[in-house]
Design an enzyme around this catalytic site. Structure first.
Site, mmCIF file in Angstrom:
data_model
loop_
_atom_site.group_PDB
_atom_site.id
_atom_site.type_symbol
_atom_site.label_atom_id
_atom_site.label_comp_id
_atom_site.label_asym_id
_atom_site.label_seq_id
_atom_site.Cartn_x
_atom_site.Cartn_y
_atom_site.Cartn_z
ATOM 1 N N ASP A 18 5.182 -13.560 9.056
ATOM 2 C CA ASP A 18 5.516 -12.577 8.292
ATOM 3 C C ASP A 18 7.014 -13.127 7.645
ATOM 4 O O ASP A 18 7.549 -14.077 8.149
ATOM 5 C CB ASP A 18 5.924 -11.283 9.316
ATOM 6 C CG ASP A 18 6.480 -10.205 8.867
ATOM 7 O OD1 ASP A 18 6.065 -10.077 7.432
ATOM 8 O OD2 ASP A 18 7.240 -9.477 9.270
ATOM 9 N N ASN A 66 -3.632 -5.209 4.454
ATOM 10 C CA ASN A 66 -3.152 -5.998 3.323
ATOM 11 C C ASN A 66 -3.566 -5.728 2.003
ATOM 12 O O ASN A 66 -3.037 -5.952 0.689
ATOM 13 C CB ASN A 66 -2.786 -7.639 3.456
ATOM 14 C CG ASN A 66 -1.778 -7.998 4.470
ATOM 15 O OD1 ASN A 66 -2.046 -8.896 5.269
ATOM 16 N ND2 ASN A 66 -0.534 -6.985 4.647
#
Length: 237
Positions: A18, A66
């Site tokens: 991340d 995503n």
């Protein structure tokens, strides 16, 4: 770390990669440049894990959520995945088994077939198992297992009394792999974002403010040192 081969080392580490987009934005760059830099970090950390004797590593590369990101960002991630699949033959010489977690069909026939072929080619490698979670979600993983169990019950292969934790676990995308011992998330966020939620039931968590493209082997050493100091009781005393 100087004492890699001593003390309490995890068998399976999960990484939530991340902070790529924020890394790029901080530098006035397009978000996709952060993903490209993050891909280099992935390669470095994967090889370092093998070097220090970690047997299983899982990287959260692309979640089921995503797909909601801007199309140009998704397109760049797909290009990076394809680049990785094209170069992955390098790992053959490194005795690394490759496993892709998640529904491969969403990536198209050619890309899905590449993943299947790589899994077959590396199936007998035992230096390290490298798992990439792509189009993966922890809840979807459990649903995937439950559907298989429902089919087995419907086909009278098993009865209701045969359903237990071991069966559910064996039918997850990680079937046959050990549960996560240490889950690492950089970027300052303190949540697991639907990543290996069944497999991380007793994982130790390590959070750091370092953005993934800046995550170094020294940062991993810090996480391992912290992990080695913890007492894991698995519900016992």
């Amino acid at each position: 770390m100087s004492d890699k081969n001593s003390g309490n080392m995890p068998v399976h580490i999960g990484f939530i990669m991340d902070g790529n987009g924020r890394w790029a934005v901080k530098r006035g760059l397009p978000r996709k440049m952060g993903h490209r830099e993050g891909a280099q970090t992935f390669r470095k950390i994967a090889r370092y894990c093998k070097k220090i004797g970690i047997r299983y590593v899982t990287f959260y590369a692309f979640s089921t959520e995503n797909w909601k990101r801007p199309q140009d960002e998704v397109d760049e991630l797909m290009r990076l995945f394809n680049e990785y699949l094209d170069e992955v033959e390098e790992y053959a010489g490194e005795n690394t088994r490759l496993v892709f977690l998640g529904d491969k069909s969403a990536f198209g026939r050619d890309m899905a077939q590449k993943m299947i072929d790589m899994e077959k080619k590396s199936a007998d490698f035992d230096g390290m198992t490298l798992m990439l979670a792509m189009n993966y979600g922890g809840r979807d993983d459990i649903v995937h297992s439950v559907k298989k169990i429902a089919e087995m019950v419907s086909d009278k292969e098993i009865g209701l009394t045969d359903i237990n934790e071991s069966l559910v676990s064996s039918l997850l995308y990680t079937g046959g792999m050990p549960d996560v011992d240490l889950l690492i998330r950089p970027s300052g966020e303190k949540r697991i974002s639907n990543f290996l939620i069944w497999q991380s039931a007793y994982a130790e968590y390590y959070f750091t403010d370092t953005l993934w493209p800046d995550f170094s082997t020294k940062e991993l050493d810090k996480a391992l040192k912290d992990y080695s100091s913890r007492s894991r009781r698995f519900g016992g005393v």
